[in-house]
Design an enzyme around this catalytic site. Structure first.
Site, mmCIF file in Angstrom:
data_model
loop_
_atom_site.group_PDB
_atom_site.id
_atom_site.type_symbol
_atom_site.label_atom_id
_atom_site.label_comp_id
_atom_site.label_asym_id
_atom_site.label_seq_id
_atom_site.Cartn_x
_atom_site.Cartn_y
_atom_site.Cartn_z
ATOM 1 N N CYS A 9 1.253 -28.175 -10.562
ATOM 2 C CA CYS A 9 2.692 -28.370 -10.645
ATOM 3 C C CYS A 9 3.264 -28.517 -9.240
ATOM 4 C CB CYS A 9 3.441 -27.234 -11.344
ATOM 5 S SG CYS A 9 2.971 -26.990 -13.045
ATOM 6 N N ARG A 52 -0.335 -32.843 -7.652
ATOM 7 C CA ARG A 52 -0.441 -31.456 -8.121
ATOM 8 C C ARG A 52 -0.343 -31.340 -9.635
ATOM 9 N NH1 ARG A 52 0.505 -27.952 -3.751
ATOM 10 N NH2 ARG A 52 0.766 -26.281 -5.237
ATOM 11 N N TRP A 63 1.598 -29.752 -14.483
ATOM 12 C CA TRP A 63 0.255 -29.677 -15.032
ATOM 13 C C TRP A 63 0.355 -28.609 -16.108
ATOM 14 C CZ3 TRP A 63 -3.712 -25.997 -15.532
ATOM 15 C CH2 TRP A 63 -4.961 -26.512 -15.870
ATOM 16 N N ASN A 76 6.156 -23.056 -11.258
ATOM 17 C CA ASN A 76 4.739 -23.360 -11.069
ATOM 18 C C ASN A 76 3.995 -22.039 -11.256
ATOM 19 O OD1 ASN A 76 2.195 -24.060 -10.170
ATOM 20 N ND2 ASN A 76 2.748 -24.034 -8.008
ATOM 21 N N GLY A 77 3.068 -21.985 -12.200
ATOM 22 C CA GLY A 77 2.304 -20.755 -12.412
ATOM 23 C C GLY A 77 2.269 -20.372 -13.879
ATOM 24 N N GLU A 98 -22.475 -32.796 -5.489
ATOM 25 C CA GLU A 98 -21.182 -33.399 -5.176
ATOM 26 C C GLU A 98 -21.095 -34.833 -5.737
ATOM 27 O OE1 GLU A 98 -18.363 -32.656 -4.348
ATOM 28 O OE2 GLU A 98 -17.401 -34.279 -3.272
ATOM 29 N N LYS A 139 -18.184 -35.921 -8.413
ATOM 30 C CA LYS A 139 -17.249 -37.042 -8.186
ATOM 31 C C LYS A 139 -17.242 -37.981 -9.390
ATOM 32 C CE LYS A 139 -15.174 -35.922 -5.528
ATOM 33 N NZ LYS A 139 -15.278 -34.816 -4.652
ATOM 34 N N GLU A 197 -15.622 -36.423 -12.460
ATOM 35 C CA GLU A 197 -14.205 -36.224 -12.220
ATOM 36 C C GLU A 197 -13.379 -37.510 -12.354
ATOM 37 O OE1 GLU A 197 -13.838 -34.830 -8.231
ATOM 38 O OE2 GLU A 197 -11.875 -33.971 -8.572
ATOM 39 N N HIS A 204 -39.401 -28.699 -13.815
ATOM 40 C CA HIS A 204 -39.200 -27.433 -14.545
ATOM 41 C C HIS A 204 -38.251 -27.631 -15.721
ATOM 42 C CE1 HIS A 204 -41.447 -25.331 -11.463
ATOM 43 N NE2 HIS A 204 -40.737 -25.985 -10.561
ATOM 44 N N LYS A 210 -4.637 -31.539 -8.239
ATOM 45 C CA LYS A 210 -5.145 -30.994 -6.985
ATOM 46 C C LYS A 210 -4.467 -29.653 -6.738
ATOM 47 C CE LYS A 210 -6.386 -33.050 -2.610
ATOM 48 N NZ LYS A 210 -7.765 -33.374 -2.969
HETATM 49 C C1 F6R Z 1 -13.154 -32.136 -6.487
HETATM 50 C C2 F6R Z 1 -12.169 -31.240 -5.903
HETATM 51 C C3 F6R Z 1 -12.174 -29.825 -6.340
HETATM 52 C C4 F6R Z 1 -11.741 -28.900 -5.181
HETATM 53 C C5 F6R Z 1 -11.577 -27.466 -5.698
HETATM 54 C C6 F6R Z 1 -11.182 -26.528 -4.576
HETATM 55 O O1 F6R Z 1 -13.067 -33.419 -5.962
HETATM 56 O O2 F6R Z 1 -11.353 -31.637 -5.123
HETATM 57 O O3 F6R Z 1 -13.404 -29.436 -6.864
HETATM 58 O O4 F6R Z 1 -12.704 -28.959 -4.175
HETATM 59 O O5 F6R Z 1 -10.610 -27.432 -6.701
HETATM 60 O O6 F6R Z 1 -9.968 -26.920 -4.010
HETATM 61 P P1 F6R Z 1 -9.539 -26.377 -2.602
HETATM 62 O O7 F6R Z 1 -10.493 -26.942 -1.599
HETATM 63 O O8 F6R Z 1 -8.147 -26.850 -2.395
HETATM 64 O O9 F6R Z 1 -9.639 -24.891 -2.662
#
Ligand code: F6R
Length: 616
Positions: free
Chosen positions: A2, A27, A76, A102-103, A485, A489, A492, A508, A611
């Site tokens: 949010c 966000r 969000w 937000n929360g 990673e 990606k 995601e 295994h 994010k």
């Molecule tokens: C994936 C991604 C997330 C963040 C995770 C931690 O592309 O961005 O997995 O890495 O949510 O976020 P931060 O680094 O802001 O604590």
């Protein structure tokens, strides 16, 4: 999660709110809304489910005549689905006040009973509307927004940043924070509130980070901060180190593409000022005291998602250079396992946003137990670095795409620098090894640039593979977290089943997944610097190839050993093995971006995500 914006000033209120929301949309993008005091002195709201563009359409069709006080929200969803009715702002006091949040308010069920007892009917399924209603009851009782606001926030349990405005107090926005981010933007005759500085950076770079359990009150000419009891709190302002342009898409097709391209700078800026001749010196760690660092007998890196993979890569290097055991724990698991901690434990948290609730809670848990904490963070004055004993900032610049790229590379860089600093202070790193690592760092930005140049080749591959339903990634040693990673990606942003494995783990169990045509990316260690691992990975490639896998090998230039067994080969520049991850990850980022694009998806705003995850 949010994004929230508040504005008090004489300028275009709706414009200021929308500009802030546009910059905060990463966000959360389930719904968006704004409330302003209109020309008739009433609270007017426009809100809509879906992305901000839908709210903008609504505002075009049905404009607001704002008079200088407003709040805006991009959501969000937590309590209640992403519908028009559940979108924020919510109203109280018979529509005289508007509130955004937000929360999560955890005791909302109990509070809702009070609201029901007052005969107020709620329209939405949100916890936020309960708070708006309670605030309305309090304002009606006390006749004063600030007094009422303080009374309400003291009753709330959970996490919140709340912003509220009232018809009878034009020009004023009040805000409170409890385990959720809040910053103030100081303008000339106007002031702003936001979840982060992006909310107002196009208007001002003067900012104040509001501390935990504080209330901020802004008017066009003044800013005050108090605690929840109403006592005045002193505050310091800081200057935002980047400008609005840095957070604009520029001519790029997506923020993610822009940010992948910015990776050479992210590395160069994170190194800058930290290499001193042939050695690494991080002033922020020197301030912590060499004795503290010498005494450390165990390091725990805590982080989530991509940041945790950066932590895993960093752990190899820190162990190698500082000869201290390092483990990596997911923040949300850390405190629930009753971890064994001592005054010789060092916690290093890794977080791009510096606001991730899971990581923040883990850091607080460690601080309460007297453990030394270092924060690796990309966001100036965020909560985690402010709470920690030392902050080693990554200087990747604002990261807007939900999928982290440049922050990841900068996190690994910062962790390596910490490893080299620790190695020097603890006397475990020879001058020769230190000088060699420094030389690697100096050459790194240019090599990352070369890795970025794999784009065209990888784009072609991704477009051929647009119908792929599953992709596997294999790596060894520092290549293992990169495999994880690469898979993350892809999940995601391309919504494809993807898994990363340690190459040695294949036999295994996971090798049973290999079937005819199964695409497998293999991160091949350097034959020059890691000959043993190289030959093992080449054997792994032969094993999966024999079972029908389509092998895409990421190899260093000049490595011809895999050519007979690979369907595609992506070449990255030569470097020392420990530095390979910073290069290997780049084509995997491009692959995810291009596959997402080929599938017609929104690269920057993948479904269900946001994010900066500020809820647990
Ligand atoms: C994936 C991604 C997330 C963040 C995770 C931690 O592309 O961005 O997995 O890495 O949510 O976020 P931060 O680094 O802001 O604590």
């Amino acid at each position: 999660m949010c994004g929230i914006v508040g504005y008090a000033g004489p300028n275009d209120t709706v414009g200021a709110l929308l500009d802030g929301l546009r910059r905060l949309e990463y966000r959360g993008y389930d719904s968006a809304g704004v409330a302003v005091l209109d020309a008739a002195g009433a609270v007017s709201v426009r809100k809509r489910s879906g992305k901000l563009a839908r709210l903008e359409e609504l505002l075009e069709a049905s404009p607001l005549s704002a008079t200088g006080t407003g709040i805006g929200h991009t959501r969000w969803a937590t309590h209640g689905g992403p519908t028009d009715v559940n979108a924020h702002p919510h109203l109280g006091d018979d529509g005289k006040l508007a509130l955004i949040h937000n929360g999560i308010v955890e005791n909302f069920a109990e509070l809702r009973e009070d609201v029901a007892a007052a005969g107020i009917e709620l329209l939405s399924e949100t916890d936020t509307e309960v708070v708006a209603a309670l605030l309305g009851i309090e304002v009606a009782r006390t006749g004063d927004l600030e007094t009422a606001f303080r009374a309400v926030v003291r009753r709330l349990e959970g996490t919140f940043t709340l912003l509220a405005m009232h018809r009878d107090e034009p020009g004023k926005v009040v805000a409170a924070r409890h385990h959720s981010p809040l910053v103030i933007g100081l303008g000339e005759g106007e002031n702003f509130l936001g979840s982060d500085v992006a909310a107002f950076v196009s208007s001002t770079r003067r900012a104040v980070a509001v501390a935990e359990d504080n209330i901020a009150i802004i008017t066009p000419d003044a800013v005050r901060i108090t605690d929840f009891a109403g006592d005045a709190v002193e505050f310091e302002e800081f200057e935002v180190q980047w400008d609005a342009e840095a957070a604009d898409k520029g001519g790029w097709s997506s923020f993610m593409a822009k940010e992948i391209n910015e990776q050479p700078d992210a590395v160069a800026n994170t190194i800058r000022g930290r290499l001193d001749g042939g050695r690494v010196d991080i002033p922020e760690l020197t301030e912590l005291g060499d004795d503290v660092l010498r005494d450390v007998d165990r390091i725990i890196i805590i982080a989530c998602g991509t940041a945790s993979y950066a932590g895993q890569v960093g752990a190899y290097a820190i162990e190698q250079w500082a000869r201290v055991p390092v483990e990596v724990q997911l923040s949300h698991e850390f405190r629930y396992r009753d971890p064994v901690l001592s005054d010789r434990t060092l916690i290093i948290s890794v977080s791009q946003s510096g606001e991730t609730m899971d990581t923040l809670m883990a850091v607080k848990y460690a601080i309460e137990r007297g453990v030394t904490t270092i924060s690796v963070c990309n966001t100036q004055s965020a909560t985690i670095p402010r709470e920690s004993d030392a902050a080693v900032y990554t200087h990747a610049g604002p990261e807007v795409a939900v999928a982290s790229t440049k922050a990841f590379i900068a996190q690994i860089t910062a962790l390596y620098l910490i490893g080299l600093h620790l190695g020097r202070v603890r006397g475990t790193l020879s001058e020769e090894d230190s000088a060699e690592a420094v030389a690697q760092f100096e050459a790194l930005p240019e090599k990352v640039r070369e890795a970025v140049d794999t784009h065209e080749q990888v784009a072609q591959l991704a477009h051929w593979m647009a119908d792929t339903r599953s992709v596997l990634f294999l790596g060894r040693h520092v290549g293992f977290p990169i495999a994880l990673e690469g898979a993350l990606k892809l999940k995601e942003i391309a919504y494809i089943h993807a898994e990363g494995f340690a190459a040695g783990e294949l036999k295994h169990g996971p090798i049973a997944l290999i079937d005819h045509g199964q695409p497998v990316f293999v991160l091949v260690p350097s034959p020059r610097t890691s000959p043993l691992m190289h030959s093992k990975v080449v054997s792994n490639i032969q094993e999966i190839r024999a079972r029908g896998a389509r092998v895409i090998a990421v190899v260093e230039k000049g490595d011809t050993a895999v050519l007979p067994y690979a369907d595609d080969v992506i070449r990255i520049p030569l470097s020392d093995s420990l530095f390979d991850p910073l290069l290997q990850v780049v084509p995997l980022q491009w692959f995810a971006l291009e596959l997402s694009t080929a599938k017609g998806l929104d690269v920057d705003q993948p479904r269900n995500l946001a994010k900066s995850v500020t809820v647990e």
